[in-house]
Design an enzyme around this catalytic site. Structure first.
Site, short mmCIF file in Angstrom:
data_model
loop_
_atom_site.label_atom_id
_atom_site.label_comp_id
_atom_site.label_asym_id
_atom_site.label_seq_id
_atom_site.Cartn_x
_atom_site.Cartn_y
_atom_site.Cartn_z
N CYS A 308 0.83 -1.21 0.00
CA CYS A 308 0.00 0.00 0.00
C CYS A 308 0.87 1.26 0.00
O CYS A 308 0.48 2.29 -0.55
CB CYS A 308 -0.96 -0.01 1.18
SG CYS A 308 -0.17 -0.10 2.80
N HIS A 848 -1.47 1.77 7.43
CA HIS A 848 -1.98 1.58 6.07
C HIS A 848 -1.88 2.91 5.32
O HIS A 848 -2.15 3.97 5.87
CB HIS A 848 -3.43 1.11 6.11
CG HIS A 848 -4.03 0.88 4.76
ND1 HIS A 848 -3.51 -0.06 3.87
CD2 HIS A 848 -5.08 1.46 4.13
CE1 HIS A 848 -4.24 -0.04 2.76
NE2 HIS A 848 -5.19 0.86 2.90
#
Length: 907
Positions: A308, A848
């Site tokens: 990510c 994230h």
């Protein structure tokens, strides 16, 4: 990866003799570590050990020998907190997202063998040392070997195959065939990414799994000659191999979907210096034609396993107007294959091909496997599947793209002149021209600016002025940051139930700050104190007794308790008493033989008098702790009819837990049977001895006892209050706008530009003094690029600690005016608008990344969360997750250029 049976590294049941002193133990491990580091070679084994256990061992061996053994010897090596619960002890698998130094440490095989000999335990988790890198080879331990999911076409069964990423396709065939008992002549293994049949893997190939773009948790397909396949469907591409060129397409007609070969090569491509290689389809069957009304730039990027961070940075660059315009045209003439600082043009080509897919696939997600493979080859620090920093990737990528596209094939040598008190604008322009004479690429043209650096000698006053280029600005976040910590308070006098308190403390404060805040919250009196401890696995893992100890040592996922007690004076003759809770169907002594004593709840800790300590005394202390947990309806009889009617009131036991005073309750306790089955245990929790009413104890630094709970105790006391301790801080992936701590982007920029002394490790050699001096440094902005990138320094690192700053930074979306910060008044516009943001949610290691990006042509924002893309309101762009900000100049030639890059509009 083939590794010897893990049981070979275990020691049979018994623990061998320890070195005579902790210092000797430390010396042996240090020498073995040095010996291993001096003999590094590919294939060496390293072992993963839980950081929790290793910290206890370090504390034990590093304590001063003159003060006695204050830190106890750790118990058996315990790796259960870092392995998956579903794995077997013969093949333990690490939990995902672990961070070295925070969750685990790596030790050489020789060190592991010695630790296992001394302590036993485990399970062993061996990993291989690999060598990687393109220009400079470096060693690293492959902590997470590649995991491939093998689908057997004969019965649709799925099996996990684990191999090192540097294992060859040939080795993959050998392992698969051995596991499935299929001859290699009949086996065919396909790249089955996304459950789509892609490239057939060559069984004789020595190409590595990583070079073949096989990634973590990816599917592969086994087909066997002569067997009936299942209902597995072919992809739309069928058996065709998707070929990816090693050079950019040279015709815009091809990009728009014009004549191409079936393998994806442009018919106009004429490069022959690099051979073409076969690769996977990256998620698109071909560079497809976008229909009228179908917009480009809205494709997501598949997560290949903790990628990510890469996806976030790529989406920001993929929505940078001049970058899009450049890479969607023919840039082949700019490829610099001979630049020793570049990547032979391969990084730029892989990036360009990826951008074409992103802008030609509509809303279909693209799997950036080819790009990830190139990235791992040229930047091994980003290989593997650990989480990385999107800004660090961005810095490497911009620099790498520049070197691959640098039009200067032979860099001229230029001797820099001294400023000699010349005007700043003259010196700055001269140095910029020198820089451009050696560096000329689209990255330099649109992303690089120039700042003025002034150094002043504190001794002779000598002033040195230089003008240096920059690609982005890394801004500090100035603020008085705070942090919330939740601690469960236990009352040693039994006056209250255990109670959690959440207090606000300075993020970089000390344990004294936490104790002060807790004391205020719980109304601590002047004659009381708090003892802080971390609880792990139902035992005290460590105490926080040094008031100056940093709060950075307390992590968000830990469980902290505070024991409220009377102040203990030095020399009072009192020692710690730890009371553990255990209970099961079999008696403790019977279960000890099998070493399966089951602990539960939170231990009690108090201080007791060392002059007189007996079984009834400890019994009374336990009763005092448990008194608020007593069930009203409970029977007063337990343990075969023995009375347990004595539960001290809050004022009958000292808050310190000390029972040395002539208390009638204690005297009564001495004359009766113990209320609980109590066992003395050692520091490792391996040896148990019954505690009887007439036992006379001679406690050491810490006395540990185990209280056995049976059904009767659970009926009398509500033990649920001893369990389910809250975490220090429950991290949320939703970034709240903590505006009470908000700071502006301008205050961050002013902190970056503020004058400050150089650090002691960054001394400046003063040409006047002819000595290294700790000069004062001042930065000023001189030339700003059309694309201006701000990196908010949310992550702070020191030798031992890493932290993330969650402060909300208020940044302008439109009309960012930097005129007053730029010293070069050349009439150019210094007004900017935001067009992309790289976000980071959560904490270190387990966070994230996502991205916000604006399609310039329709002025609408979108949220790019890996493969998921959604519209977002402009009001949602500002939050405390913002990490890297991308601005474009307003009023420049870039603003007037169209960013309409939909393929259907190209011709």
């Amino acid at each position: 990866m083939t590794i010897a049976n893990s049981t070979d590294f275990m020691v049979e049941n018994a623990v061998c003799d320890f070195p005579s002193t902790p210092e000797e133990e430390r010396r042996i491990v240090s020498e073995l570590t040095t010996e291993s580091e001096d003999n590094l070679k590919e294939g060496n084994l390293y072992f993963v050990i839980s950081k929790r256990w290793y910290t206890r061992w370090e504390k034990y061996v590093e304590q001063p020998t003159t003060n006695g053994c204050e830190s106890p010897r750790p118990g058996p090596i315990e790796n259960s907190d870092i392995i998956e619960n579903t794995t077997s002890s013969d093949d333990p698998q690490l939990r995902r997202l672990l961070v070295e130094g925070e969750h685990y440490v790596l030790v050489p095989q020789q060190v592991w063998n010695r630790l296992a000999e001394w302590y036993s335990g485990g399970p062993p988790i061996p990993r291989k040392l690999i060598c990687q890198g393109f220009y400079s080879r470096s060693f690293s331990v492959e902590v997470y070997p590649l995991c491939l999911l093998l689908t057997d076409a004969r019965d649709d069964s799925i099996t996990a195959i684990r191999l090192g990423k540097q294992a060859s396709i040939k080795e993959l065939y050998e392992k698969v065939c051995a596991m499935t008992e299929v001859s290699q002549e009949k086996a065919h293994i396909w790249d089955y990414f996304g459950k789509r049949k892609g490239q057939l893997l060559d069984p004789l190939s020595n190409k590595s799994l990583e070079e073949s773009s096989l990634h973590m948790d990816q599917d592969i397909l086994l087909e066997v000659d002569g067997s009936s396949s299942s209902h597995i469907a072919m992809s739309s591409a069928g058996n065709e191999l998707a070929l990816v060129p090693l050079e950019p397409s040279r015709s815009l007609v091809t990009i728009a979907g014009g004549p191409t070969l079936s393998n994806g090569h442009s018919t106009t491509s004429k490069f022959s210096l690099f051979p073409r290689i076969t690769s996977e389809d990256d998620g698109c069957d071909s560079l497809s034609i976008l229909g009228k009304g179908e917009r480009g730039g809205l494709a997501g990027l598949s997560n290949l396993g903790n990628t990510c961070f890469m996806n976030s940075a790529l989406q920001c660059l993929a929505h940078t107007p001049p970058i899009i315009e450049y890479f969607l045209q023919d840039y082949s003439e700019d490829i610099n294959r001979d630049n020793p600082l570049g990547m032979c043009g391969e990084l730029a080509i892989a990036f360009g091909e990826l951008l074409k897919k992103l802008w030609s696939s509509g809303r279909n997600a693209v799997a950036p496997r080819s790009f990830k493979t190139k990235l791992a080859r040229f930047a091994p620090q980003f290989s593997g599947y650990n989480q990385h920093d999107s800004q660090e990737l961005l810095a490497f990528l911009l620099d790498g793209l520049h070197e691959d596209l640098n039009k200067v094939k032979r860099k001229p040598y230029i001797e820099l002149k001294d400023s000699d008190s010349r005007p700043d604008d003259e010196v700055a322009e001269e140095l910029w021209n020198y820089h451009k004479a050696r560096n000329d690429s689209v990255i330099v043209n649109v992303c690089q600016g120039q700042y003025k650096s002034t150094l002043i000698c504190p001794v002779c006053g000598k002033i040195s002025i230089t003008f240096d280029p920059f690609m982005y600005l890394s801004l500090p976040l100035p603020s008085t940051l705070t942090r919330q910590i939740t601690v469960t308070l236990f009352y040693c006098d039994g006056s209250h139930l255990p109670m959690p308190f959440t207090v606000t403390v300075p993020k970089y404060g000390s344990c004294r700050d936490l104790i002060t805040a807790l004391g205020t919250a719980c109304c601590l009196t002047n004659d009381e104190s708090l003892l802080l401890a971390e609880i792990y696995d139902h035992k005290v893992f460590r105490y926080f007794e040094n008031p100056l100890e940093s709060l950075n040592l307390i992590k968000d996922d830990e469980h902290i308790v505070a024991y409220r007690m009377k102040q203990i004076q030095k020399g009072s003759g009192k020692a710690k008493l730890e009371i553990l809770h255990g209970g099961q169907e079999r008696a403790v002594l019977e279960s000890v033989r099998g070493r399966d004593v089951k602990l539960f709840g939170t231990p009690f800790v108090t201080y007791v008098n060392t002059e007189r300590l007996s079984g009834p005394d400890i019994d009374a202390v336990i009763s005092g702790f448990l008194s608020p947990l007593h069930r009203v309806q409970a029977s007063s009889k337990i343990h075969n009819g023995v009375e347990n009617g004595h539960l001290p009131n809050a004022d009958t036991v000292e808050a310190s837990g000390s029972i040395s005073s002539p208390d009638t309750e204690i005297e009564d306790a001495c004359d009766r049977e113990l209320s609980f089955r109590i066992f003395l245990t050692d520091e490792r929790g391996l040896d148990f001895k019954p505690l009887k009413s007439d036992s006379s104890l001679k406690p050491g630094i810490v006395t540990r006892v185990l209280v056995e709970w049976n059904e009767g105790e659970h009926e009398n006391y509500d033990s649920s209050y001893l369990s389910d301790l809250p975490e220090v801080h429950k991290t949320s992936f939703s970034a709240k706008k903590t505006r009470q701590e908000a700071i502006s982007l301008f205050s961050c920029l002013e902190a970056f530009l503020a004058e400050e002394p150089l650090g002691p490790d960054d001394m400046w050699f003063c040409p006047g003094c002819k000595e290294h001096r700790q000069a004062n440094k001042k930065l000023d902005l001189w030339k700003l690029p059309d694309i201006l990138v701000f990196h908010l320094k949310r992550f702070t690192y020191s030798r031992y600690l890493k932290n993330k700053i969650e402060t909300f930074v208020d940044f302008p979306i439109n009309d960012l005016d930097l005129s007053k910060y730029v010293k070069n008044k050349n009439g150019q516009s210094y007004l900017y608008e935001l067009y992309a943001v790289s976000n980071h949610y959560g904490g270190l290691g387990g966070g994230h990344y996502t991205a916000y990006a604006k399609l310039i042509d329709d002025n609408k924002w979108h949220h790019f969360d890996d493969s998921h893309v959604s519209s977002v309101n402009e009001s949602e762009i500002k939050n405390s997750a913002a990490y890297v900000l991308f601005y474009r100049r307003v009023g420049s030639k870039i603003e007037s250029q169209t960013a309409e890059v939909s393929m259907a509009d190209m011709d």
